[in-house]
Design a protein around this motif. Sequence first.
Motif, PDB file in Angstrom:
ATOM      1  N   ALA A 138       0.845  -1.197   0.000  1.00  0.00           N
ATOM      2  CA  ALA A 138       0.000   0.000   0.000  1.00  0.00           C
ATOM      3  C   ALA A 138       0.876   1.240   0.000  1.00  0.00           C
ATOM      4  CB  ALA A 138      -0.912   0.004   1.227  1.00  0.00           C
ATOM      5  N   LEU A 139       0.301   2.353  -0.457  1.00  0.00           N
ATOM      6  CA  LEU A 139       0.968   3.652  -0.409  1.00  0.00           C
ATOM      7  C   LEU A 139       0.283   4.485   0.669  1.00  0.00           C
ATOM      8  CD1 LEU A 139       3.261   3.812  -2.465  1.00  0.00           C
ATOM      9  CD2 LEU A 139       1.362   2.554  -3.464  1.00  0.00           C
ATOM     10  N   VAL A 140       1.046   4.920   1.662  1.00  0.00           N
ATOM     11  CA  VAL A 140       0.489   5.651   2.798  1.00  0.00           C
ATOM     12  C   VAL A 140       1.125   7.032   2.907  1.00  0.00           C
ATOM     13  CG1 VAL A 140      -0.039   3.512   4.010  1.00  0.00           C
ATOM     14  CG2 VAL A 140       2.170   4.613   4.398  1.00  0.00           C
ATOM     15  N   ARG A 141       0.672   7.802   3.903  1.00  0.00           N
ATOM     16  CA  ARG A 141       1.142   9.176   4.055  1.00  0.00           C
ATOM     17  C   ARG A 141       2.659   9.232   4.158  1.00  0.00           C
ATOM     18  NH1 ARG A 141      -2.371  12.969   6.135  1.00  0.00           N
ATOM     19  NH2 ARG A 141      -0.684  14.444   5.691  1.00  0.00           N
ATOM     20  N   ASN A 142       3.220  10.268   3.522  1.00  0.00           N
ATOM     21  CA  ASN A 142       4.669  10.470   3.579  1.00  0.00           C
ATOM     22  C   ASN A 142       5.157  10.570   5.017  1.00  0.00           C
ATOM     23  OD1 ASN A 142       4.644  10.555   0.778  1.00  0.00           O
ATOM     24  ND2 ASN A 142       4.752  12.789   0.668  1.00  0.00           N
ATOM     25  N   ARG A 143       6.387  10.195   5.234  1.00  0.00           N
ATOM     26  CA  ARG A 143       6.975  10.163   6.572  1.00  0.00           C
ATOM     27  C   ARG A 143       6.753  11.459   7.344  1.00  0.00           C
ATOM     28  NH1 ARG A 143      12.587   9.043   5.406  1.00  0.00           N
ATOM     29  NH2 ARG A 143      12.416  11.117   4.488  1.00  0.00           N
TER      30      ARG A 143
END
Length: 232
Positions: free
Chosen positions: A101-106
Motif C-alpha cells: 500500500a501507499l500511505v502518508r509520507n513520513r
Amino acid sequence: MKFAVIVFPGSNCDRDVIYVTQDILKQPTRKVWHQDTDLGDSDVVVVPGGFSYGDYLRCGAIARFSPIMRSVLDHAKAGKPVLGICNGFQILTEVGLLPGALVRNRDLHFICDRVPLRVEHPERLWTNAYGSQTQITLPIAHGEGRYHADAETLAQLEDQGQVLFRYCRPSGAVDEAGNPNGSLNNIAGICNEAGNVLGMMPHPERAADPQLGATDGLALFKGLLQSQLAAV
C-alpha cells in the motif's frame, strides 16, 4: 503499439502520458473514460497520476470500483503491460494487481521535487533499456507515496526481483538520507511476479521530452516498445 490511458475524475497526468506516447513516440493512443468497460485492441494500459475522485477515503480507494478496472484486471491477467504512475500505482495496489500500500509520507507533507533513483533488474520488461544499477532522476509529486508492506511481502518482492526502482542519494547510496518519503526498503516502484504490471510513484512521463532537458523517463517507454515489437 496501441496505448490506452485511463481517465478518472481528478486525473491530471493523462495528457502528459499521451504527449509522450502519441507525440514523442508516435504510437496510437486513446483516452478511456473510467465508466467505459472496453479497452478495445489496446496493447498497453496506463493508469496515470492525479487525484482520482479527489482522493476521498484514501488514494485510489474509490477508483478501484470504476467499471473500466475490470477490463484492466483482465488485460493484466492476460499478461499484457499495465503501468500505474503515482495515483495509478495507488490504484493498482487497491485493486490487488500489486501488493502492499501507499500511505502518508513520513513527514506528512506533500513532496514535489526531482529525486535520484537506482534502477534495479534491467532484465525486466520495464527496465531493459537501462543498464545494471543505472542511476536516473525523475520528478515526484505526492502526499501519500510511502510504500508499505508486511515483512513477508517485502522479502518476496526482494527475492523475486520485483523492486525495479529505489530512491537513493546522488552518490547512488541507498539509505535513509536518500529516501524522500519513508518508503520501506527505499522502494519507488515495483512490478508483479509476472513482470507485466508496474507501479511507480515517480513520473517518467515528466522526464521524457528532450526540449525540457530531462529524458531519463523516456527509456522506460522505449524499452517497453522495443520488447513488445521484438515479441511480435
